[in-house]
Design an enzyme around this catalytic site. Sequence first.
Site, PDB file in Angstrom:
ATOM      1  N   GLU A   1       5.806   7.388   8.957  1.00 23.31           N
ATOM      2  CA  GLU A   1       6.303   6.510  10.013  1.00 23.31           C
ATOM      3  C   GLU A   1       6.065   7.166  11.370  1.00 23.31           C
ATOM      4  O   GLU A   1       6.219   8.380  11.517  1.00 23.31           O
ATOM      5  CB  GLU A   1       7.801   6.226   9.841  1.00 23.31           C
ATOM      6  CG  GLU A   1       8.152   5.482   8.559  1.00 23.31           C
ATOM      7  CD  GLU A   1       7.675   4.045   8.577  1.00 23.31           C
ATOM      8  OE1 GLU A   1       7.503   3.483   9.675  1.00 23.31           O
ATOM      9  OE2 GLU A   1       7.476   3.480   7.477  1.00 23.31           O
TER      10      GLU A   1
ATOM     11  N   SER B   1       1.582   3.196  -2.648  1.00 21.59           N
ATOM     12  CA  SER B   1       0.249   3.673  -2.287  1.00 21.59           C
ATOM     13  C   SER B   1       0.248   5.184  -2.082  1.00 21.59           C
ATOM     14  O   SER B   1      -0.772   5.846  -2.275  1.00 21.59           O
ATOM     15  CB  SER B   1      -0.247   2.959  -1.021  1.00 21.59           C
ATOM     16  OG  SER B   1       0.685   3.123   0.034  1.00 21.59           O
TER      17      SER B   1
ATOM     18  N   ARG C   1      -4.670  -1.925   8.608  1.00 20.74           N
ATOM     19  CA  ARG C   1      -3.905  -2.117   7.379  1.00 20.74           C
ATOM     20  C   ARG C   1      -4.619  -3.060   6.408  1.00 20.74           C
ATOM     21  O   ARG C   1      -4.394  -2.996   5.197  1.00 20.74           O
ATOM     22  CB  ARG C   1      -2.507  -2.647   7.698  1.00 20.74           C
ATOM     23  CG  ARG C   1      -1.655  -1.674   8.506  1.00 20.74           C
ATOM     24  CD  ARG C   1      -0.211  -2.155   8.590  1.00 20.74           C
ATOM     25  NE  ARG C   1       0.438  -2.100   7.291  1.00 20.74           N
ATOM     26  CZ  ARG C   1       1.077  -1.040   6.818  1.00 20.74           C
ATOM     27  NH1 ARG C   1       1.154   0.066   7.541  1.00 20.74           N
ATOM     28  NH2 ARG C   1       1.649  -1.082   5.627  1.00 20.74           N
TER      29      ARG C   1
ATOM     30  N   GLY D   1       6.987   3.471  -3.269  1.00 15.94           N
ATOM     31  CA  GLY D   1       6.341   4.676  -2.782  1.00 15.94           C
ATOM     32  C   GLY D   1       7.240   5.494  -1.881  1.00 15.94           C
ATOM     33  O   GLY D   1       8.475   5.385  -1.908  1.00 15.94           O
ATOM     34  N   ASP D   2       6.611   6.325  -1.036  1.00 11.66           N
ATOM     35  CA  ASP D   2       7.366   7.205  -0.156  1.00 11.66           C
ATOM     36  C   ASP D   2       8.177   6.429   0.881  1.00 11.66           C
ATOM     37  O   ASP D   2       9.240   6.874   1.303  1.00 11.66           O
ATOM     38  CB  ASP D   2       6.414   8.179   0.546  1.00 11.66           C
ATOM     39  CG  ASP D   2       5.821   9.194  -0.424  1.00 11.66           C
ATOM     40  OD1 ASP D   2       6.501   9.521  -1.418  1.00 11.66           O
ATOM     41  OD2 ASP D   2       4.689   9.646  -0.194  1.00 11.66           O
TER      42      ASP D   2
END
Length: 589
Positions: free
Chosen positions: A540, A234, A298, A190-191
Amino acid sequence: METDLRLESSLWVGNKRYRAVLTGWHFNWTEVDKKNRDKKTISVPVAEVVGVEEGRVEILPQKSAEDTDKDFTVFYVKRSSSGGSHGLLWRLGRTQFSCPSRVLRDQWTNHLRTAVKTHSPLRPHKLLVFINPFGGKKKGRKIYHSLVAPLFELAGISSHVIVTERANQARDHLLKKDLTGFDGVVCVGGDGMFSEILHGLIGRTQQEAGLCENSPAVTLQPCPLHIGIIPAGSTDCVCYATVGVIDPVTSALHIIVGDSQPLDVCSVHQASALVRYSVSLLGYGFYGDVLAESEKHRWMGPLRYDYSGTMVYLSNRSYAGIVQYLPADPVLSSPRDRTRCLSGCSVCSRSTERLFSHSSDSGSLYSSHYSQFSNDSEGEWVTVEGRFRCVSLTCMSSSCPRSPLGLSPSAHLADGTGDLILVWDTHPLGFLKFLYRHTSTQDQFDLPFVEVHRVKAVRFSLPSVKEEEGYEEIEGVIGGINDEERGYVETVSRNGSQQHLAERGTKRQMTNEQKTATPFLCCLCCSKAPAVSVWNCDGEILPSTEVLCRVHGQLVRLYARGIEDGAATHNCSEEKDDFERTSYTNSLP
């Protein structure tokens, strides 16, 4: 441009005869009836031929081959609508041809392979592939080995695969290991995985060029290696914003044909140190709070973002801040011009010419573009201060399936600018309207408390304690006046006229509750709203609040071509391929 006829003959597909023609740039085959009249023609650009194999061959969903002397199979890019997405799905088209003789078969395979090499010079031959086995639904390995690897093998691409075992392993590998011989780096994830690759390649490039990344005034060297993204996370915002769909086969085919899409990158600095790079979202306030809250949950998986977004919205927070920005040239483009950055974007093309025209080598192509960082141009910075629901900077539209047009629908991938979005403090229903418009085609900037500016750099700092108390008093004044006066107060506060607002406030008979803005308290933790938020940098949390951000034009290149306009793309779309009707992405259990 080569247009001479290179090969022509009759070929058979099943029991139908076709007149096949290979020119310099296209491979066409036209059905011919019994009276030798032309019927339907199928045309494939040579640059989009994936591979040519002798015999009757099938690659997906499983590889099979029947070795026959007079047959050959051509694999090529075939486009189809992607439903709710704005881009086009790419599929592996396949047509099996039969020749009258083996000599003719060999002629066709040799000519086609030579044409592909001639007209696709940017195709990769060797790739370094990083797979994140933990991202998204933890299907990264299966996606690569069942969907992507067979395509790479068909195209003659060799790959060195590394399955990561820890965070930042890919970044560290790119910073330290020998990368000789690789044409590009592919991330399966993902990213977050993309961000690792981005930081590793940019850092490695600056190290080899002897440049210091910590100074925002330094002109960074563009990365020589391309980045490919196989979506398996995700969140796949970067893939969606540069391709238009989240589909592993589509992304793999873009890599194979050697597409090249330049991408702007924003460097984030605190004091004299680089904090991080960003390509999609750098957000303070609401978006930072949502990320910080989601980290506590999470265990909920992707649902944590919905839950955290709801909780943060109900907390009704705003934050004091001072925003300074360096405006981009408004003549070139505007965040409100309602254009979209699509494949072949003219704004990005003109920006490439502008950036490259001021330099004799690629290592210094941005120096003149960023001369504004000198002290002589300090007066060009614009300053606004007050209380904000959120402050966001994005170098792309940041579109995703839930927000098809993104945070800034008219942002460009490679024009050397970013879009600064300021959402001033407002009542909860107004902010809800702003958030809701991201999911529709309504203009989210067409609200009195929202501003958007196209910029080249941004500074964010916190006000002094005295200034912050003034903002709180202003907020209390706004809470006790009608809508007409509210608009006046908001306008004045944006111009920094706090003294005048304070004088207006003292003339009113207001209770203490009216003078002090009391945000909603989170119903779960019942704690007081924090005085400062955090920065969300591409998913982040940043350790710094006061930052300086600079946009570096076309610092990296992706194996992509931007979002294709379906109305302008038609090749192979009318062909009804009897051999390939499988949706490869959905074939994964």
